[in-house]
Design an enzyme around this catalytic site. Structure first.
Site, PDB file in Angstrom:
ATOM      1  N   GLU A 222       9.948  -0.494   1.020  1.00 12.46           N
ATOM      2  CA  GLU A 222       9.851   0.877   0.499  1.00 12.46           C
ATOM      3  C   GLU A 222       9.701   0.920  -1.027  1.00 12.46           C
ATOM      4  OE1 GLU A 222       9.711   4.134   1.722  1.00 12.46           O
ATOM      5  OE2 GLU A 222       9.137   3.117   3.562  1.00 12.46           O
TER       6      GLU A 222
ATOM      7  N   HIS B   2       7.870  -1.205  -2.874  1.00  8.70           N
ATOM      8  CA  HIS B   2       6.424  -1.312  -3.111  1.00  8.70           C
ATOM      9  C   HIS B   2       5.726  -0.015  -2.711  1.00  8.70           C
ATOM     10  CE1 HIS B   2       7.431  -5.664  -2.148  1.00  8.70           C
ATOM     11  NE2 HIS B   2       6.866  -5.779  -3.342  1.00  8.70           N
TER      12      HIS B   2
END
Ligand code: PAF
Length: 270
Positions: free
Chosen positions: A26, A28
């Site tokens: 999450e 990224h």
């Protein structure tokens, strides 16, 4: 990649870029979403960069899952993924590296002396290949963001750097691909990073400004966790990354800790 972006730019579109080493989480995806939201065309790179790993580090074991990454990026509306093979970026005999002197030797650079040279080299190469207008980095890698922000104007690069907030699990653990190495007990032990930083934040809110006392308190909290071994805890300014005697608003409290040998990092801005 160049041809593709040239075509997009010739149509007057703004290109966003998120460099990653894959095994996406999450954290990224928050960068990807920021790019998709604020630019017209998002490129994500997936490249486990050998130049930023020392020979004893986890380059070979670094978690990889290309199919899942591509699926996630597809569902986020990413327009292109650039995933070169190592030889394409570092052909036999490669000799050219980028260094940001001073900054690269502080904090994480003390235990990972070649790390930022590897990061800066690959990021510069990726910027040259992708040619983005905006590139997105995460605040979790605070030193990396500060170094890239320094490199960009000093090498006259025409790219804007956006730094997005740390994404944490509900229990506070900062997301990292290396969290995949942890079993349940180790993951629980890893919470000491966030807990100690939050404890420091409460002390600061209560008026404590003495850096040595704050660091002592953070170290004490982490040392209470038997699986944890501290690499460093520092309070530094965000320009030169030099230690403060007195903590000021805007300073960075950064730490790196080994949990049963797996090194993870976290930080807060005061
Ligand atoms: O933050 C990372 O994942 C890496 O250091 C980066 C910026 C993709 C360079 O390899």
């Amino acid at each position: 990649m160049r041809d593709r972006v040239r075509g997009v730019k010739s149509g007057g579109k703004c290109v966003g870029f998120v460099p990653t080493m894959g095994f996406l989480h999450e954290g990224h995806l928050s960068l990807v979403r920021a790019s998709v939201r604020s630019t017209d065309y998002t490129v994500v790179s997936i490249f486990v960069n050998p130049a930023q790993f020392a020979p004893h580090e986890d380059f070979k074991d670094y978690p990889r899952d290309r199919e899942r990454d591509l699926e996630l990026l597809r569902s986020e509306g990413v327009h292109a993924v650039f995933a070169p093979l190592p030889d394409a970026l570092y052909p036999e005999g490669h000799r050219t590296y980028v260094e940001v002197h001073g900054l690269q030797d502080r904090l994480c650079g003390k235990t990972r002396p070649a790390f930022f040279r590897g990061v800066c080299t690959v990021v510069l190469k990726l910027f040259h290949i992708v040619g983005p207008d905006v590139a997105f980095f995460g605040q979790k890698d605070a030193q990396q963001s500060i170094i890239i922000r320094r490199m960009v104007p000093e090498l006259d690069l025409d790219v804007r750097i956006e730094v997005c907030p740390i994404v944490r699990d509900d229990d506070g653990l900062a997301l990292s691909s290396r969290n995949a190495y942890f079993d349940g007990a180790q993951r629980k032990a890893a919470l000491c990073l966030h807990r100690s930083l939050e404890m420091a934040r409460v002390k600061i809110t209560g008026g404590e400004r003495d850096a040595a006392r704050l660091i002592h308190a953070i170290r004490g909290d982490i040392q209470a966790e038997p699986r944890a071994k501290i690499d460093y805890v520092e309070i530094v300014d965000t320009k030169e990354l030099l230690p403060r005697d007195t903590a000021r608003e805007g300073d960075l409290i950064a730490l790196a800790v080994y949990i049963d040998g797996v090194r993870i990092i976290d930080n807060i801005i005061i």
